[in-house]
Scaffold this motif. Structure first.
Motif, PDB file in Angstrom:
ATOM      1  N   GLN A   1       0.848  -1.187   0.000  1.00 22.65           N
ATOM      2  CA  GLN A   1       0.000   0.000   0.000  1.00 22.65           C
ATOM      3  C   GLN A   1       0.886   1.240   0.000  1.00 22.65           C
ATOM      4  O   GLN A   1       1.502   1.571   1.009  1.00 22.65           O
TER       5      GLN A   1
ATOM      6  N   TYR B   1       0.124   7.819   1.181  1.00 22.22           N
ATOM      7  CA  TYR B   1      -0.644   8.896   0.558  1.00 22.22           C
ATOM      8  C   TYR B   1      -0.981   9.949   1.609  1.00 22.22           C
ATOM      9  O   TYR B   1      -1.070   9.660   2.808  1.00 22.22           O
TER      10      TYR B   1
ATOM     11  N   LYS C   1      -7.016   7.229  -1.708  1.00 21.67           N
ATOM     12  CA  LYS C   1      -6.132   6.115  -1.397  1.00 21.67           C
ATOM     13  C   LYS C   1      -5.738   5.395  -2.687  1.00 21.67           C
ATOM     14  O   LYS C   1      -6.616   4.921  -3.424  1.00 21.67           O
TER      15      LYS C   1
END
Length: 357
Positions: free
Chosen positions: A291, A294, A300
């Motif tokens: 992931q 951000y 996202k």
């Protein structure tokens, strides 16, 4: 080139033949597990003597399996360190004597480099560059690997290695030596909510790890359970502790692997070493996705896929195949041969590049 590999760093004698054109031709392994189980751990002197007894017949067995003779060997690779001094000397003496008799070069190999490159023995091989997670009884490290001999240490355990923590925790629970693998199997029978153990350094802003405190937490739990049960540990309670301990170790390793991939920008992870055989670690890392970070208030971004490679199960523990392969790779790079001496405490930093400051 046909390379004979000799592994004798601890309690397993491994011999293998690797051909740079045809791949792995033969490998044989003798484990001393049953011998050391009587003492609850490895006895160095017994290990050394057993290596001496096994090396010649294992070599002959490999040659027969490969349909080759001694004169077909082009080089002899051996584990120079780290490991038990006497055990290493057994392999070094044999490798150097054989190489001298054949008039062939001898290639000293770092044990951890053998583990590091072992996934390249699989049918589906990872491509450079990748992040390597080395997890064994004596070492837990993350490394950036850009090619053979091009390694950068990213982080490591500051105390007990993951495999060491597994074996010590198993001993606390009264499991027979070597207990790490048995603990992993019992964890399948445990409840995930019965115990909760700490995840040391889980959120530290680096790739360092610590498992000593986790082991201490298990000791405290075991002492409490024994006090409440007349010195015994009920079977299901033992399974529950195994489950909680394993979950804690895996959570730390997976979180650090995620960070290592983010920090390097690589999207390939290679896992090597004995703990690489752990079913929970394989299962969890097999689902790993990255992931990207951000900013708050921003959308996202989608998670990024990761390719995860494990060595075949037979190459997770110490073995001669990984030493033969590493030796062959070094020989192709024209690494100078020689080295009768052994390095029981050979620092990994001797063969890796240091991060730029």
């Amino acid at each position: 080139m046909l390379v004979l590999g000799i592994e004798s760093s601890c309690d397993e004698t491994g011999v293998a033949l690797y051909d740079t054109e045809r791949g792995l031709l033969a490998h044989q392994l003798h484990t001393q597990m049953a011998m050391h189980a009587e003492y609850g751990g490895v006895v160095p002197e017994l290990a050394s003597r057993d290596h001496i007894r096994r090396l010649v017949p294992l070599t002959q067995g490999c040659l027969e399996e490969a349909g080759a003779g001694y004169t077909d060997i082009d080089a002899v690779a051996f584990t120079q360190g780290p490991g038990l001094g006497g055990a290493l000397l057994a392999g070094s003496s044999y490798a150097n004597a054989l190489a001298f008799a054949l008039g062939k070069p001898v290639i000293p190999v770092h044990h951890l480099e053998g583990h590091l490159l072992s996934p390249l023995l699989a049918d589906e091989k990872p491509e450079f560059p990748f992040v390597a997670l080395l997890v064994s009884g004596g070492h837990s490290q993350f490394m950036a690997v850009r090619g053979v001999g091009d390694y950068t240490l990213l982080g490591e355990s500051v105390d007990d290695a993951a495999g060491e923590a597994f074996d010590k925790t198993a001993k606390l629970l009264g499991l027979p030596y070597p207990g790490g693998a048995k603990l992993s199997q019992l964890a399948k029978l445990g409840s995930p909510d019965a115990f909760s153990f700490p995840r040391p350094m889980l959120h530290s802003d680096d790739l360092q790890m610590s498992f000593s405190g986790l082991k201490t937490a298990v000791l405290t739990a075991v002492q409490k359970v024994r006090a409440e049960n007349d010195g015994e540990i009920p079977e299901q309670t033992r399974n529950d502790i195994c489950r909680a301990f394993q979950d804690a170790v895996v959570d730390v390793l997976v979180a650090k692997a995620h960070k290592a991939l983010l920090d390097t920008g690589f999207r390939t992870l290679v896992v090597a070493g004995g703990v690489g055989a752990n079913w929970k670690l394989r299962e969890t890392l097999g689902r790993l996705k990255i992931q990207p970070p951000y900013a708050k208030g921003r959308a996202k971004p989608p998670a990024e896929a990761v390719k995860v490679y494990f060595p075949p199960m037979e190459y997770c523990t110490d073995n001669g195949a990984m030493i033969a392969f590493a030796g062959a790779m070094r020989l192709q790079q024209a690494q100078p041969s020689g080295g009768f001496n052994v390095k029981p405490r050979w620092p990994l930093t001797d063969i890796v590049k240091q991060p730029s400051q």
